[in-house]
Scaffold this motif. Structure first.
Motif, PDB file in Angstrom:
ATOM      1  N   GLY B  53      20.175 116.645  19.115  1.00 61.71           N
ATOM      2  CA  GLY B  53      20.816 115.342  18.849  1.00 61.71           C
ATOM      3  C   GLY B  53      20.939 114.917  17.570  1.00 61.71           C
ATOM      4  O   GLY B  53      19.933 114.813  16.790  1.00 61.71           O
ATOM      5  N   ARG B  54      21.929 114.204  17.475  1.00 59.88           N
ATOM      6  CA  ARG B  54      22.325 113.619  15.906  1.00 59.88           C
ATOM      7  C   ARG B  54      21.930 112.321  15.691  1.00 59.88           C
ATOM      8  O   ARG B  54      22.234 111.739  14.544  1.00 59.88           O
ATOM      9  N   GLY B  55      21.797 111.693  16.812  1.00 54.48           N
ATOM     10  CA  GLY B  55      21.557 110.179  16.931  1.00 54.48           C
ATOM     11  C   GLY B  55      20.095 109.916  16.284  1.00 54.48           C
ATOM     12  O   GLY B  55      19.796 108.686  16.038  1.00 54.48           O
ATOM     13  N   LYS B  64      18.338 117.954  27.448  1.00 56.15           N
ATOM     14  CA  LYS B  64      18.859 116.614  27.917  1.00 56.15           C
ATOM     15  C   LYS B  64      19.718 116.953  29.119  1.00 56.15           C
ATOM     16  O   LYS B  64      19.530 116.427  30.143  1.00 56.15           O
ATOM     17  N   ASN B  80      27.009 107.377  22.173  1.00 53.45           N
ATOM     18  CA  ASN B  80      26.378 106.409  21.602  1.00 53.45           C
ATOM     19  C   ASN B  80      27.196 106.238  20.266  1.00 53.45           C
ATOM     20  O   ASN B  80      26.960 107.004  19.378  1.00 53.45           O
ATOM     21  N   GLU B  83      25.825 103.288  16.004  1.00 49.66           N
ATOM     22  CA  GLU B  83      25.694 103.522  14.515  1.00 49.66           C
ATOM     23  C   GLU B  83      25.372 102.337  13.683  1.00 49.66           C
ATOM     24  O   GLU B  83      26.326 101.833  12.921  1.00 49.66           O
ATOM     25  N   SER B  84      24.307 101.903  13.949  1.00 44.24           N
ATOM     26  CA  SER B  84      23.938 100.530  13.074  1.00 44.24           C
ATOM     27  C   SER B  84      22.712 100.870  12.263  1.00 44.24           C
ATOM     28  O   SER B  84      22.287  99.815  11.716  1.00 44.24           O
ATOM     29  N   GLY B 171      21.494 100.510  19.866  1.00 42.14           N
ATOM     30  CA  GLY B 171      21.555 101.870  19.694  1.00 42.14           C
ATOM     31  C   GLY B 171      20.535 102.785  20.384  1.00 42.14           C
ATOM     32  O   GLY B 171      20.780 103.919  20.578  1.00 42.14           O
ATOM     33  N   GLU B 173      18.958 103.969  23.273  1.00 47.20           N
ATOM     34  CA  GLU B 173      19.351 104.450  24.355  1.00 47.20           C
ATOM     35  C   GLU B 173      19.404 103.325  25.527  1.00 47.20           C
ATOM     36  O   GLU B 173      20.398 103.075  26.442  1.00 47.20           O
ATOM     37  N   ASN B 207      24.507 110.535  24.403  1.00 48.51           N
ATOM     38  CA  ASN B 207      24.513 111.495  23.036  1.00 48.51           C
ATOM     39  C   ASN B 207      25.311 110.685  22.259  1.00 48.51           C
ATOM     40  O   ASN B 207      26.269 109.913  22.607  1.00 48.51           O
ATOM     41  N   ASN B 208      24.988 110.960  20.975  1.00 49.23           N
ATOM     42  CA  ASN B 208      25.402 110.388  19.677  1.00 49.23           C
ATOM     43  C   ASN B 208      26.727 111.062  19.323  1.00 49.23           C
ATOM     44  O   ASN B 208      26.910 112.320  19.942  1.00 49.23           O
ATOM     45  N   THR B 211      26.820 114.489  17.792  1.00 47.28           N
ATOM     46  CA  THR B 211      26.340 115.469  18.807  1.00 47.28           C
ATOM     47  C   THR B 211      27.452 116.053  19.658  1.00 47.28           C
ATOM     48  O   THR B 211      27.817 117.229  19.676  1.00 47.28           O
TER      49      THR B 211
HETATM   50  C1  LIG Z   1      16.096 101.219  17.465  1.00 47.48           C
HETATM   51  C2  LIG Z   1      16.903 102.312  17.767  1.00 47.48           C
HETATM   52  C3  LIG Z   1      18.078 102.464  17.192  1.00 47.48           C
HETATM   53  C4  LIG Z   1      18.837 103.643  17.492  1.00 47.48           C
HETATM   54  N1  LIG Z   1      20.408 103.382  17.039  1.00 47.48           N
HETATM   55  C5  LIG Z   1      20.958 104.539  17.187  1.00 47.48           C
HETATM   56  C6  LIG Z   1      22.176 104.636  16.822  1.00 47.48           C
HETATM   57  O1  LIG Z   1      23.007 103.552  16.394  1.00 47.48           O
HETATM   58  N2  LIG Z   1      23.012 105.604  17.164  1.00 47.48           N
HETATM   59  C7  LIG Z   1      22.753 106.722  18.084  1.00 47.48           C
HETATM   60  O2  LIG Z   1      23.365 107.794  18.209  1.00 47.48           O
HETATM   61  N3  LIG Z   1      21.523 106.723  18.372  1.00 47.48           N
HETATM   62  C8  LIG Z   1      20.598 105.675  18.037  1.00 47.48           C
HETATM   63  N4  LIG Z   1      19.263 106.025  18.196  1.00 47.48           N
HETATM   64  C9  LIG Z   1      18.797 107.040  19.349  1.00 47.48           C
HETATM   65  C10 LIG Z   1      19.219 106.561  20.634  1.00 47.48           C
HETATM   66  O3  LIG Z   1      18.342 106.064  21.331  1.00 47.48           O
HETATM   67  C11 LIG Z   1      19.261 108.110  21.569  1.00 47.48           C
HETATM   68  O4  LIG Z   1      18.143 108.956  21.284  1.00 47.48           O
HETATM   69  C12 LIG Z   1      20.445 108.768  20.985  1.00 47.48           C
HETATM   70  O5  LIG Z   1      21.618 108.108  21.330  1.00 47.48           O
HETATM   71  C13 LIG Z   1      20.578 110.157  21.845  1.00 47.48           C
HETATM   72  O6  LIG Z   1      21.798 110.881  21.272  1.00 47.48           O
HETATM   73  P1  LIG Z   1      21.245 112.386  20.839  1.00 47.48           P
HETATM   74  O7  LIG Z   1      20.461 113.179  21.688  1.00 47.48           O
HETATM   75  O8  LIG Z   1      22.731 112.783  20.708  1.00 47.48           O
HETATM   76  O9  LIG Z   1      20.821 112.119  19.311  1.00 47.48           O
HETATM   77  C14 LIG Z   1      18.248 104.580  18.272  1.00 47.48           C
HETATM   78  C15 LIG Z   1      17.152 104.698  18.663  1.00 47.48           C
HETATM   79  C16 LIG Z   1      16.343 103.600  18.266  1.00 47.48           C
HETATM   80  C17 LIG Z   1      14.959 103.598  18.796  1.00 47.48           C
END
Ligand SMILES: Cc1cc2nc3c(=O)[nH]c(=O)nc-3n(C[C@H](O)[C@H](O)[C@H](O)COP(=O)(O)O)c2cc1C
Ligand code: SF4
Ligand code: FES
Lengths: 830, 417, 173
Positions: B53-55, B64, B80, B83-84, B171, B173, B207-208, B211
């Motif tokens: 995951g790229r998030g 997952k 997701n 992106e903040s 962001g 999830e 998912n981001n 990703t």
């Molecule tokens: C406070 C906080 C902010 C987050 N912000 C983002 C975000 O802006 N974009 C994102 O893709 N994941 C963010 N995440 C991670 C997500 O909770 C989640 O793990 C992710 O979207 C999973 O996608 P992935 O498995 O493709 O990475 C954040 C997590 C936390 C704890």
């Protein structure tokens, strides 16, 4: 249903609890107090405040064999989790080890308390919660002596924010635990509180009109773990430790909520104890840990300066103070003279003991006992009512509840809540009414009938009457119900209509055999707290009260104000030779009486009440009665003495014993039996950490059900009432239907200054189409010619109401007790 | 390097138009999947590719997807695009210029778990992007690539955008799911995890954007091909957002395992004005601050090394570079202020702790602090750790603790002597 | 009568269509944006309308307005000039840019120009760190980014907005 049990260790204790139990509750069970703020056993756990962090270990399981790995000594090997976990959200599991006494846990508690205190004003000395505040207690236990937070950097926010007239918010004290918000959303479904902003700026708001619009609002002040929410009634009123609690029963409706009067001596009452606040007392079979705002705020009547404190006798046309001796002697002489001409009209506000003595007194003269009510059907609730072992809290999946012709939310708020919750647990709820009510939202089947056709609707449920297809589905849903409780009320009905309705409901229960065992039977949504008790003792309303009163030689009115209720009754009463009134206040009937005997209010005396669920419950003296008043049962006994009767008047408990000997329904009961207390689960109100708020423990008795009159399978005594119905068609006139509002203009509500804004007014609600037909428009003042008298009302449009009739509350100054045909005129403005 | 997997628009023409994307074989993979592949095959390929995951958390994507139970329906996929994280702007470029590839990835993910509805949660500020995506989704529907019974199969899929409104926490999830459900963006308790009880209480994959944008190429070219990029444990390329004191800030797509040095100096053009590099943050404001030693610069950027060497997770790979003129106490006050502003307020340690740290760091930066305040700041950060409901609280402590640890003199300059 | 629905019947329908019918609550954020389209903030009237459309209480709707920074309970300028001063932008001069912009407009953060046209707001990272200094403009039911800014270019942008406002004002009149 067998529950899977789980065994775990909590510190040095081993405990077995049902699977799904949260660690925090399991700990409570063995006396381990895990501190909480956001958790409340009656709310979903959210794990927000992080106060309840504990160490948790779980048995190590060998992947290959699936077996628990053992230590050298044969005990299971436990792997402690790296991070602390919230005890309020973590469910127990087999072999779990919970550690609450380690330095790690103590440190976490210190640290979370410190975080909370960084934003909390240290104003305990002037805080209403001081003395019963979990935060204060935890600060004493875990707080540090000095603050590392610079005082000048504290958040400053508003301290006296009225959320409505009843509840105040101190924003500085709020710790954002969200209990109030969740209570309003999850428990009572009045989502009128919520968070605003985010982060440290989070604050509680309400946007309803009026503010904090919920009849359960006061409960939030109990469960608020700090002094952020306080009632306008009590705030700055007293310190918790200065007050003495007295157990009582709320006498505002037939639910019979268990309450406590908190009492303190007041200088302004010349050192006499006065009621400072009304608090819920836990009874999981009746009101759990809640009460409604009427029960909480209505208590001011007993301190009113308008109380009668001296017998009054009509001398030369004027009511003149006389001695008790003179009053009793005169009354006794009149009763004797009256003989069979004595008519005793009693209100359901009286206690079991009062009603019993009055009945004995009247019967001895050969007179008639009547119940003053607009509702019939008690002959059925007596036979088919609820029995020992019944608890609405245990109804759920597989059970059914029928509510017909009642707006439970307004008439008996706690029943509304418990019926709603039963439906949410899976019970099939069938709601029938001529108009929509708030219970519809939780009903599997919300059915409508034509105004007045309530009994026909129930007949339709049984398949005995032609009804729309929706009834068919509801009937099928009922057929398989394990348990069935039927509530019937008087929404849009009067005496005749309710009697017919009760009878049909009784038929329904008998047809399906849902009676004579726990959690089955018929419940009347009566107007008064002890109407059921009166029915049990054989009181019943007169089919023709005007006629009965007209024929009376002597009328004895106790807790009944027919003159105030109905002009026609005033006329009828004028025909009686002599009228005796037992009352707290100079009611319209008292003003017309020949003799007025002042009585004690419930908080001033002992007694018992029988709830609509047929549960007899004791109340205890909380404050001394004003000099010069006597309990009704004493007065009846003293009259009896003068007539040579042996009535018990020394103590309510002794009267109750007589009642138990005389009435099979009360057989075997005693005050002792009523005062047995059982441990309640969840444990909410121990006087230690106020785990579940300031609700009181129940040490003074849960009450007990009356004896069954019928066993399952036994047929009831036939009641010869025809299925006659009430007015359903007003011809060219407007059909006006009565309904009951919680805050009516009844004699007691008016003394509670705070409730004034919520009190119902004479608003005539009707569908716009109907309004148009009668030339009425929103907001206009109209004059109703009803039962021969004129009354003025304000017209309100309501799309939700079916066309063809109008609805008007009872007890708002318009004499309306049954459906009536009215001529309507728009009033000219001058 | 330079093979683009994600930023292909930089070398392929008109990739931002449906025709241009289709000219490169776009949506053929999705079509093939629906027509010729089982959902399990798609899932297995992703699993084998080792895509993570790229998030931020680097959680294996295939694993997952595999958590989704098949006895609870319907399923949802949520992209997701919130992106903040300060310093992160990679999803934005993908969405602006290569959105069809992302959409195809989202569609493949949906097919793999048999979701018929997927939502794209965009931060509110991506207003223009949402409008663009809405238009593109309509185009796809028109082209028969979305909608009912796709390509004659019985598989149907609809996509919808949902705009946030200015809340970093969304962001996270579960906060994101709350936000789609129309509630305050406050994280939920876990368990239950979204895979079991996600959107509307139903099994949900989140998912981001980046990703998902990987997925079409993985399915088209196979897992082995994908594994030819990056490292053993962190396969594939990654879009690194480079910002701060560098000559050429921007997005750089490089294989995972590329060193900080290569990113900052070879691609980013080094530090402007001939200044010296002082520190690096690898995961936006949530980073552990890494003092820019030679060892640090030679550290490969993947999901293992920075974590192992500096306790500095790669996170979203938003590399912020600080030169020697930057006072780290000032920097910490910026990150702390960010987290104080973004704390949702649900749990005590984060709500109160970020507020408190903000007061202290503000005091320090404005010259009113004492050296005791430096210790207090560090202490409060430690006090937050391990107690919060979600990771935001934890994130807020990273720069504080590493900042005080490595750059205490910067703090001390502010309190005098 | 539901004003919002009356004014934007198609938009409301399209929004409600996105979510399962039993989760109408999901529509609240898009509906709040719709409500802001007209006058830049969510009026009490809109709160009532949205409560009705989503089956929520007005308190719950207000709560959502309060949580998210792009929803505004109070009226501000027609255009909200939202300058990012978060860490990456600050490393590239955003704090100075904001200071100069305030000076140029004669107002501080949180204030509105006397003509009611602009409110300056300071915001967190907008994912434009590589193009700092930058700001976004929220107004007229739209959000647009302006990147690689100087105070001079920013004043040009504002000038354009002022003209746009006058033009649409004339059209409306
Ligand atoms: C406070 C906080 C902010 C987050 N912000 C983002 C975000 O802006 N974009 C994102 O893709 N994941 C963010 N995440 C991670 C997500 O909770 C989640 O793990 C992710 O979207 C999973 O996608 P992935 O498995 O493709 O990475 C954040 C997590 C936390 C704890
Ligand atoms: S850690 Fe912060 S953002 Fe996360 S739940 Fe707690 S208060 Fe909210
Ligand atoms: S987090 Fe467990 S009681 Fe609040």
């Amino acid at each position: 249903m067998t529950m899977k049990m789980v065994t775990l260790r909590i510190d040095e204790h081993t405990v077995e609890v049902p699977a799904g139990t949260r660690v925090v509750d399991a700990a409570k069970k063995v006396g381990v107090d895990i501190p909480v703020f956001c958790y409340h056993p009656k709310l979903e756990s959210v794990g927000m405040c992080r106060m309840c962090l504990v160490e948790i270990g779980r048995p190590v399981v060998d992947r290959a064999s699936g077996k628990v790995v053992l230590e050298a000594d044969g005990s299971p090997k436990i792997q402690m989790a790296p991070k602390l976990e919230t005890a309020c959200t973590t469910p127990v599991s087999d072999g779990m080890l919970v550690v609450t006494t380690s330095e790690k846990v103590a440190a976490a508690r210190r640290e979370v308390v410190e975080f909370i205190l960084t934003s909390h004003p240290l104003d305990c000395p002037i805080c209403d919660k001081g003395g019963e505040c979990p935060l204060q207690n935890l600060t004493m236990a875990y707080g540090s002596g000095t603050s590392r937070f610079i005082f000048d950097e504290k958040m400053r926010s508003a301290k006296h924010v009225p959320l409505g007239e009843l509840i105040y918010l101190d924003r500085e004290r709020c710790i954002q635990c969200g209990r109030c918000v969740r209570f309003q959303h999850e428990v009572v479904d009045d989502p009128v509180l919520d968070f605003y902003q985010r982060g440290r700026a989070l604050e509680i708001i309400t946007r309803s009109e009026p503010g904090f619009d919920s009849v359960f609002s006061g409960n939030t002040t109990d469960i608020c773990p700090v002094g952020a929410l306080t009632t306008a009634d009590f705030r700055f009123g007293a310190r918790p430790w200065e007050m003495k609690p007295a157990a009582s029963i709320c006498a505002q409706c037939p639910v019979g909520c268990n309450i406590v009067y908190d009492v303190r001596r007041e200088a302004k009452s010349s050192g006499k104890p006065v009621i400072k606040r009304v608090m819920p007392r836990q009874n999981e079979s009746v009101n759990e840990v809640w009460i409604c705002d009427k029960g909480r705020f209505v208590h001011h009547y007993n301190e009113s300066a308008e109380r009668l404190t001296q017998p009054l006798m009509r001398v030369d046309g004027e009511l003149t103070p006389v001695s008790w001796q003179q009053a009793l002697e005169t009354a006794a002489a009149k009763l004797k003279e009256a003989g069979k001409g004595l008519v005793t009209l009693a209100g359901g506000r009286l206690s079991n003991e009062d009603l019993f003595n009055l009945r004995e007194l009247t019967r001895a003269q050969g007179g008639t006992t009547l119940l003053h009510t607009h509702m019939g059907g008690g002959e059925w609730t007596r036979q088919l009512g609820l029995n020992q072992g019944s608890n609405l809290g245990s109804l759920g999946n597989g059970d059914a509840i029928v509510v017909i012709a009642s707006d439970l939310h307004q008439e008996a708020p706690l029943w509304w809540l418990r019926v709603k919750q039963a439906a949410q647990r899976g019970a099939t709820l069938i709601v029938l009414n001529a108009r929509p009510t708030r219970l519809d939202a939780y009903a599997a089947h919300a059915l409508r009938y034509q105004p007045g056709e309530a009994a026909q609707a129930v007949a339709g449920l049984m398949g005995n009457h032609k009804t729309p297809a929706a009834f068919q589905t509801a009937r099928e849903a009922l057929a398989g119900a394990a348990n069935l409780v039927v509530f019937f009320g008087s929404d849009g009905l009067g005496l005749t209509g309710t009697r017919a309705l009760a009878q049909t409901c009784a038929d329904l229960l008998m047809q399906s055999g849902h009676y004579g065992r726990p959690n089955n039977g018929l419940v009347g949504v009566w107007q008064h707290s002890n109407d059921q008790g009166a029915w049990e003792m054989g009181y019943a309303p007169a089919a023709d009260l005007v006629g009965s009163l007209k024929k009376a030689k002597v009328a004895l009115l106790a807790a009944a104000d027919p003159v105030g209720d109905e002009p026609a009754l005033a006329k009828a009463l004028a025909g009686a030779d002599f009228v005796i009134v037992q009352e707290m206040f100079l009611t319209a009937s008292a003003e017309k009486a020949d003799l007025v005997l002042p009585v004690a209010a419930i908080p001033e005396r002992e007694g018992s009440l029988t709830s609509g669920e047929r549960r007899a419950q004791r109340f205890y003296p909380a404050v001394p009665a004003p000099d010069g008043v006597r309990p009704d049962y004493t007065i009846a006994a003293q009259l009896g003495q003068r007539l040579g009767l042996e009535l018990e008047g020394r103590a309510a408990g002794l009267v109750f014993l007589r009642l138990a000997q005389s009435e099979p329904a009360f057989a075997g009961l005693s005050y002792q039996a009523l005062s047995t207390a059982e441990e309640q689960w969840p444990i909410v109100g121990r006087r230690d950490l106020y785990f579940g708020g300031t609700t009181y423990d129940n040490n003074q008795g849960m009450g007990t059900h009356l004896q069954p009159v019928l066993k399952a399978g036994e047929r009831p005594a036939a009641v010869a009432a025809a299925l006659d119905t009430e007015l359903m068609d007003a011809g060219d006139n407007l059909l006006v239907l009565p309904h009951t509002r919680l805050f009516d203009q009844g004699s007691l509500v008016r003394f509670s200054r705070l409730l004034v804004e919520r009190v119902a007014t004479a608003e005539l609600r009707l569908n716009p189409a109907t309004a148009k037909h009668f030339g009425l428009a929103e907001g206009v003042a109209a004059s109703l010619n009803l039962n021969g008298a004129d009354a003025s009302v304000i017209v309100r449009m309501d799309d939700a109401l079916p066309p063809g009739a109008a609805w008007l509350p009872r007890r708002v100054g318009v004499p309306l007790w049954a459906p009536a045909a009215a001529q309507v005129k728009v009033m000219e403005r001058d | 390097m330079s093979q683009y997997l994600l930023l292909r628009h930089r070398e392929l023409p008109d990739l931002d138009k449906l025709s241009g994307y289709r000219a490169q074989g776009g949506f053929e993979t999705f079509k093939k999947a629906v027509n010729d592949m089982s959902p399990a095959e798609v899932l297995t390929t992703v699993k084998e590719s080792g895509l993570r995951g790229r998030g931020g958390a680097g959680f294996p994507t295939g694993l997952k997807w595999g958590f989704i139970p098949n006895n609870l329906w319907p399923h949802y996929v949520v992209a997701n695009a919130d992106e903040s994280e300060p310093g992160t702007f990679k999803d934005r470029e993908i969405l602006e210029n290569n959105s069809f590839q992302f959409l195809e990835g989202l569609m493949l993910a949906s097919f793999a778990i048999q979701a018929n509805v997927a939502y794209i949660y965009l931060r509110g500020e991506y207003w223009q992007l949402a409008k663009q995506l809405d238009r593109q989704i309509a185009e796809l529907e028109e082209a028969g690539l979305l909608g009912k019974d796709l390509f004659g199969s019985d598989y149907s899929l609809n996509l919808y955008t949902h705009l946030g409104a200015g809340a970093y926490i969304c962001g996270e999830e579960t906060a994101l799911l709350e936000s789609i459900e129309g509630k305050l963006g406050q994280p939920r308790l876990r368990p239950p995890f979204p895979a079991v009880a996600g959107l509307y209480g139903k099994p949900t994959v989140i998912n981001n954007v980046e990703t998902l944008a990987n997925v079409p190429l993985i399915i088209a070219n196979g897992a082995a091909w994908y594994r030819s990029f990056g490292t053993e444990k962190s396969p594939g390329t990654k879009v690194f957002s480079l910002s701060g004191n560098v000559v050429n800030p921007g997005n750089y797509e490089l294989p995972l395992g590329t060193t900080f040095r290569e990113l900052i100096y070879t691609h980013g053009g080094g530090i402007p004005h001939g200044r010296k590099i002082k520190a690096i943050m690898a995961a936006g404001a949530s980073s552990t601050i890494i003092p820019a030693s030679e060892e640090a610069l030679d550290t490969p950027m993947d999901y293992e090394e920075p974590q192992a060497r500096f306790n500095a997770p790669l996170g979203s790979a938003s590399v912020i570079v600080m030169d020697e003129t930057v006072n780290m106490a000032w920097l910490v006050s910026k990150t702390v202020n960010f987290f104080k502003h973004e704390s949702c307020g649900k749990c005590t340690p984060c709500r109160e702790g970020t507020f408190w740290m903000n007061r202290i760091s503000h005091r320090l930066v404005s010259g009113n602090g004492s050296s005791a305040d430096i210790d207090l700041l560090d202490h409060v950060a430690h006090q937050i750790q391990g107690k919060c409901l979600c990771a935001l609280g934890e994130f807020s402590t990273m720069a504080v603790i590493s900042g005080v640890e490595h750059f205490r003199p910067d703090f001390e300059t502010l309190v005098g002597n | 009568m539901n004003e919002l629905q009356k004014r934007y019947p198609e938009d409301v329908a399209a929004i409600l269509k996105k979510y399962p019918p039993e989760f109408r609550r999901s529509a609240i954020m898009p509906l709040l944006y719709l409500a802001q389209r007209q006058d830049g903030h969510v009026s009490g009237r809109s709160v009532t309308d949205i409560a009705e459309l989503t089956g929520l209480s007005t308190t719950d709707v207000t709560s959502v307005v309060g949580f998210y920074t792009l929803f505004h309970a109070e009226a501000g300028g027609r255009y909200r000039i939202q300058v990012c001063t978060d860490l990456p932008c600050a490393l590239r001069g955003a704090d100075d840019f904001l200071a100069l912009l305030q000076k140029e407009l004669g107002i501080s953060v949180g204030e509105t120009t006397p003509d009611g046209m602009f409110t300056i707001e300071e915001v967190k990272c907008l994912a434009a760190c590589h193009r700092a200094p930058m700001f976004q403009v929220q107004g007229d039911g739209d959000i647009t980014y302006h990147e690689h800014q100087t105070v001079e270019s920013a004043m040009q942008v504002l000038k354009g907005l002022r003209q746009q406002a006058q033009k649409s004002g004339k059209e409306a009149a």
